[in-house]
Design a protein around this motif. Structure first.
Motif, PDB file in Angstrom:
ATOM      1  N   ASN A 558       0.780  -1.394   0.015  1.00 37.13           N
ATOM      2  CA  ASN A 558       0.082   0.039   0.123  1.00 37.13           C
ATOM      3  C   ASN A 558       0.864   1.283   0.048  1.00 37.13           C
ATOM      4  N   TYR A 559       1.925   1.147   0.719  1.00 35.82           N
ATOM      5  CA  TYR A 559       2.751   2.358   0.655  1.00 35.82           C
ATOM      6  C   TYR A 559       3.196   2.902  -0.710  1.00 35.82           C
ATOM      7  N   TYR A 560       3.675   1.848  -1.579  1.00 38.61           N
ATOM      8  CA  TYR A 560       4.173   2.222  -2.835  1.00 38.61           C
ATOM      9  C   TYR A 560       3.073   2.710  -3.824  1.00 38.61           C
ATOM     10  N   PRO A 571       7.993   3.959 -13.729  1.00 39.78           N
ATOM     11  CA  PRO A 571       7.483   2.577 -13.263  1.00 39.78           C
ATOM     12  C   PRO A 571       8.780   2.028 -12.882  1.00 39.78           C
ATOM     13  N   ASP A 572       9.962   1.991 -13.470  1.00 42.16           N
ATOM     14  CA  ASP A 572      10.979   0.994 -13.099  1.00 42.16           C
ATOM     15  C   ASP A 572      11.604   1.406 -11.972  1.00 42.16           C
ATOM     16  N   PHE A 573      11.813   2.813 -11.697  1.00 40.68           N
ATOM     17  CA  PHE A 573      12.211   3.194 -10.552  1.00 40.68           C
ATOM     18  C   PHE A 573      11.226   2.833  -9.300  1.00 40.68           C
ATOM     19  N   LEU A 574      10.071   2.898  -9.344  1.00 40.81           N
ATOM     20  CA  LEU A 574       9.021   2.468  -8.464  1.00 40.81           C
ATOM     21  C   LEU A 574       9.289   0.812  -8.079  1.00 40.81           C
ATOM     22  N   ALA A 575       9.358   0.124  -9.359  1.00 36.52           N
ATOM     23  CA  ALA A 575       9.624  -1.241  -8.933  1.00 36.52           C
ATOM     24  C   ALA A 575      10.619  -1.576  -8.295  1.00 36.52           C
ATOM     25  N   THR A 576      11.742  -0.991  -8.480  1.00 40.47           N
ATOM     26  CA  THR A 576      13.173  -0.841  -7.937  1.00 40.47           C
ATOM     27  C   THR A 576      12.937  -0.906  -6.317  1.00 40.47           C
ATOM     28  N   LYS A 578      10.228  -0.801  -4.630  1.00 43.24           N
ATOM     29  CA  LYS A 578       9.408  -2.086  -4.021  1.00 43.24           C
ATOM     30  C   LYS A 578      10.166  -3.330  -3.842  1.00 43.24           C
ATOM     31  N   ASP A 579      10.991  -3.647  -4.886  1.00 40.66           N
ATOM     32  CA  ASP A 579      11.749  -5.041  -4.728  1.00 40.66           C
ATOM     33  C   ASP A 579      12.653  -4.920  -3.596  1.00 40.66           C
ATOM     34  N   LEU A 580      13.142  -3.742  -3.235  1.00 42.36           N
ATOM     35  CA  LEU A 580      14.406  -3.580  -2.391  1.00 42.36           C
ATOM     36  C   LEU A 580      14.119  -3.018  -0.913  1.00 42.36           C
ATOM     37  N   ASN A 581      12.472  -2.852  -0.822  1.00 45.35           N
ATOM     38  CA  ASN A 581      11.926  -2.373   0.313  1.00 45.35           C
ATOM     39  C   ASN A 581      12.731  -0.918   0.754  1.00 45.35           C
ATOM     40  N   LEU A 582      12.881  -0.065  -0.295  1.00 47.09           N
ATOM     41  CA  LEU A 582      13.264   1.091  -0.134  1.00 47.09           C
ATOM     42  C   LEU A 582      12.032   2.334   0.171  1.00 47.09           C
ATOM     43  N   LEU A 583      12.340   3.144   0.848  1.00 46.06           N
ATOM     44  CA  LEU A 583      11.401   4.181   1.289  1.00 46.06           C
ATOM     45  C   LEU A 583      12.120   5.538   0.493  1.00 46.06           C
ATOM     46  N   TYR A 584      11.053   6.365  -0.067  1.00 38.45           N
ATOM     47  CA  TYR A 584      11.510   7.592  -0.710  1.00 38.45           C
ATOM     48  C   TYR A 584      10.669   8.621  -0.354  1.00 38.45           C
ATOM     49  N   ASP A 585      11.478   9.942  -0.421  1.00 35.18           N
ATOM     50  CA  ASP A 585      10.616  11.183  -0.200  1.00 35.18           C
ATOM     51  C   ASP A 585      11.495  12.396  -1.037  1.00 35.18           C
TER      52      ASP A 585
END
Length: 636
Positions: A558-560, A571-576, A578-585
């Motif tokens: 849900n976070y992503y 989309p590619d960056f968002l997938a990365t 999500k795959d690595l459990n990274l958070l972004y601001d």
């Protein structure tokens, strides 16, 4: 500067309060009437005890609702005042605080107030008492200190003066400049209190939320500067109404209080010097000095002491985690990419490093002196800071009442200057170097005169939990002892409620220290804390960590979805992410990427990458982290 404190500031009995004030080093105290009324000590006992402890009894308070009354009520008030004057004689006290009337049935007439205050002053003469008249911020007709002072001047009696209370003045945003023109002989007493700036009625604000100087947002150095310019030489006394302080350990609170006055004295001296340099003239009480003194520089009857001067830390030198069983910590550090550099040649500690980021793993059963630690699970125990002069910085901290925590050292080993922070974290001062190296690393294994190979990394920030009763104390401690500046605090939602978060930082952000208010039901060393490391390429670092088997904090899908809605990421960056459990601001200044490890004991680690001039901590992501960690805690 003569220091004082009102007994109402502290918990405990009158006897306990007096003993704590003496231990903390105060010159004198104000006797709050209720403390005496409820004490088994006779006034003579209190007088003798104060003398034995080396404390002066400076003020008896409060005497309320005297002025602006009808004739019959005035007669009753004068009888009440005479009884208090006789009591003060038994105590050996000569000054009483009289507050402006707050009663709705009082009469609005300055002429009447002058007449009645004059009668009180005349009565005070017979008992050798001085009356300090104070304008309460919520006084019915007298709520302005200048108004109170004009009444005192109109009475023109040697036994009547004014009491200046910083809270009553600054909570109403009154200008303090007129103080410097006051006749110092008419300033009988000065009380100081700080407070956070809140939007609420001033009475409730005063009764519950005052704090010691340096723990709030008032311009106390400016206030005191004007008091000093007036030529005042009497006590500077703390009057703090605070629900937390009155539930906390009495000796510890008294030491915190004394630290705040030491800090205020230094800040006031700095304000006066800066004001002189800027050409702002002194008040009537100051006399110009001779010699080569700069134009406009003044010397005043009240002498203000200063502390050894230090610059803010240049950065973190190391962070230390202690545990009885260090296997979990060793595993996580290795998976993060830290290199094991061996054990110390004489101490039961390990060194792990990545670039300039150093973590000491202390194989100790428990935290020395931390009685709140119920077990020996991993917890942050110490922080090392690079400073220009460790000896001078340590001397400053000790003058600010910080307890020393020396470490045993053998020949040819680095001697660290150290002291304990309010939450029991040990603070060590290290000799800073231009290239970020540390000579003490040679005491481990083969020696690490140079940074370890591998990714470039530094300690970005450390997040420490603070006990509820010592949060304000910690803010003042890091401000005064380490020259860190408090940033605007935030409140972060979590499953256990709002968590207050206070960032302390250097101007260049080389040191960022985040203080979180631990929930009431959790002790400081069992509540989660963390160390964050900054790297140049977080995505590459995360992929390496994943390959090494690191257990990431699992971020919900849900976070992503929400992240995509807010930022419209590629989309590619968002997938990365999500795959690595990274958070972004992202904000107007830059971007922030970060991830968290699972928690080991009460410690977890964070890896971050700052892009551009991003200066935050990913605050919008904090509720996600708290929720996931809470869920893990509930199911383990």
């Amino acid at each position: 500067m003569r220091t004082g404190i009102a007994t109402v500031c502290l918990s405990g009995t009158l006897k306990e309060k007096m003993q704590a004030c003496a231990i903390a080093g105060f010159d004198g105290i104000e006797i709050f009437e209720q403390d005496l009324v409820t004490s088994p000590l006779t006034p003579e006992d209190v007088r003798k005890m104060a003398a034995d402890l080396g404390l002066t009894l400076d003020l008896y308070q409060p005497f309320r609702d005297f002025d602006s009354v009808s004739e019959d009520l005035l007669a009753a008030n004068l009888r009440r005042a005479e009884a208090k004057f006789k009591l003060m004689a038994r105590l050996g006290m000569d000054t009483i605080l009289v507050c402006s009337n707050v009663a709705s049935a009082s009469i609005d007439s300055d002429d009447l107030r002058v007449e009645q205050l004059g009668k009180l002053a005349a009565l005070a003469v017979d008992h050798g008492v001085k009356v300090a008249y104070e304008a309460l911020a919520w006084g019915k007709y007298v709520n302005d200190y200048e108004h109170a002072h004009k009444l005192v001047e109109a009475v023109d009696h040697p036994n009547l003066g004014t009491c200046l209370d910083s809270f009553h003045i600054l909570s109403r945003n009154w200008d303090t400049t007129p103080i410097q023109a006051f006749n110092p002989e008419k300033i009988f007493f000065v009380q100081v209190a700080d407070a956070p700036k809140l939007s609420m009625d001033v009475l409730s604000w005063s009764r519950h939320y005052r704090v010691f100087p340096g723990e709030g947002q008032f311009e106390l150095a400016k206030f005191m500067g004007h008091v000093v310019r007036a030529g005042y030489t009497g006590p500077v006394s703390l009057e703090i109404f605070n629900d937390v302080f009155r539930q906390s350990d009495v000796e510890r609170t008294a030491v915190d209080a004394m630290r705040s006055l030491i800090w205020l004295e230094e800040q006031s001296a700095k304000w006066l010097e800066a004001a002189s340099d800027s050409g702002v003239g002194g008040g009537a009480g100051g006399t110009a000095t001779g010699g080569t003194q700069a134009p406009g520089r003044r010397r005043y009857p009240m002498e203000l002491a200063t502390l050894p001067q230090v610059t803010e830390p240049a950065g973190y030198n190391f962070a230390e985690v202690r545990a009885a069983d260090t296997k979990g910590l060793e595993t996580v550090l290795g998976q993060l990419g830290f290199e094991f550099n061996g054990r110390h040649r004489t101490k039961a500690v390990q060194l792990w490093s990545m670039g300039h980021a150093r973590v000491i793993v202390n194989e100790t059963a428990h935290l020395e002196g931390d009685t709140s630690a119920e077990d020996a699970s991993p917890a942050i125990a110490a922080l090392g800071f690079d400073v220009d002069s460790p000896v001078i910085a340590s001397a400053r901290a000790q003058q600010l009442k910080a307890p020393a925590v020396p470490r045993k050292s053998q020949a040819n080993e680095e001697v660290f200057q150290g002291f304990a922070a309010p939450d029991s974290t040990e603070v060590f001062l290290c000799q800073g170097t231009s290239d970020g190296t540390a000579a003490w690393t040679r005491e481990f294994g083969e020696g690490l005169e140079k940074p370890a190979a591998g990714p470039s990394a530094v300690i970005d920030h450390v997040n420490l939990a603070q006990p509820w009763q010592h949060f304000d104390e910690a803010v003042l401690f890091y401000t005064s002892a380490l020259a860190l500046e408090p940033q605007p605090f935030a409140e972060v939602p979590s499953p256990t409620g709002l968590i207050r978060s206070q960032v302390m930082a250097t101007g260049d952000r080389a040191v960022r220290l985040v203080l979180n208010l631990a929930p009431l039901n959790q002790q400081r060393k069992t509540y989660q804390e963390h160390i964050a490391f900054a790297v140049d390429d977080l995505v590459a670092t995360a992929r390496d960590c994943k390959a090494r088997g690191l257990e990431f904090l699992q971020i919900p899908a849900n976070y992503y979805e929400d992240l995509d809605a807010r930022f419209g990421l590629a989309p590619d960056f968002l997938a990365t992410l999500k795959d690595l459990n990274l958070l972004y601001d992202r904000d107007a200044d830059g971007e922030f990427l970060h991830f968290y490890t699972a928690t080991v004991g009460s410690v977890f680690f964070e890896m971050v990458e700052r892009r551009g001039a991003y200066d935050g901590y990913g605050a919008p992501n904090a509720p996600v982290r708290h929720a996931v960690q809470y869920d893990h805690l509930q199911h383990r």
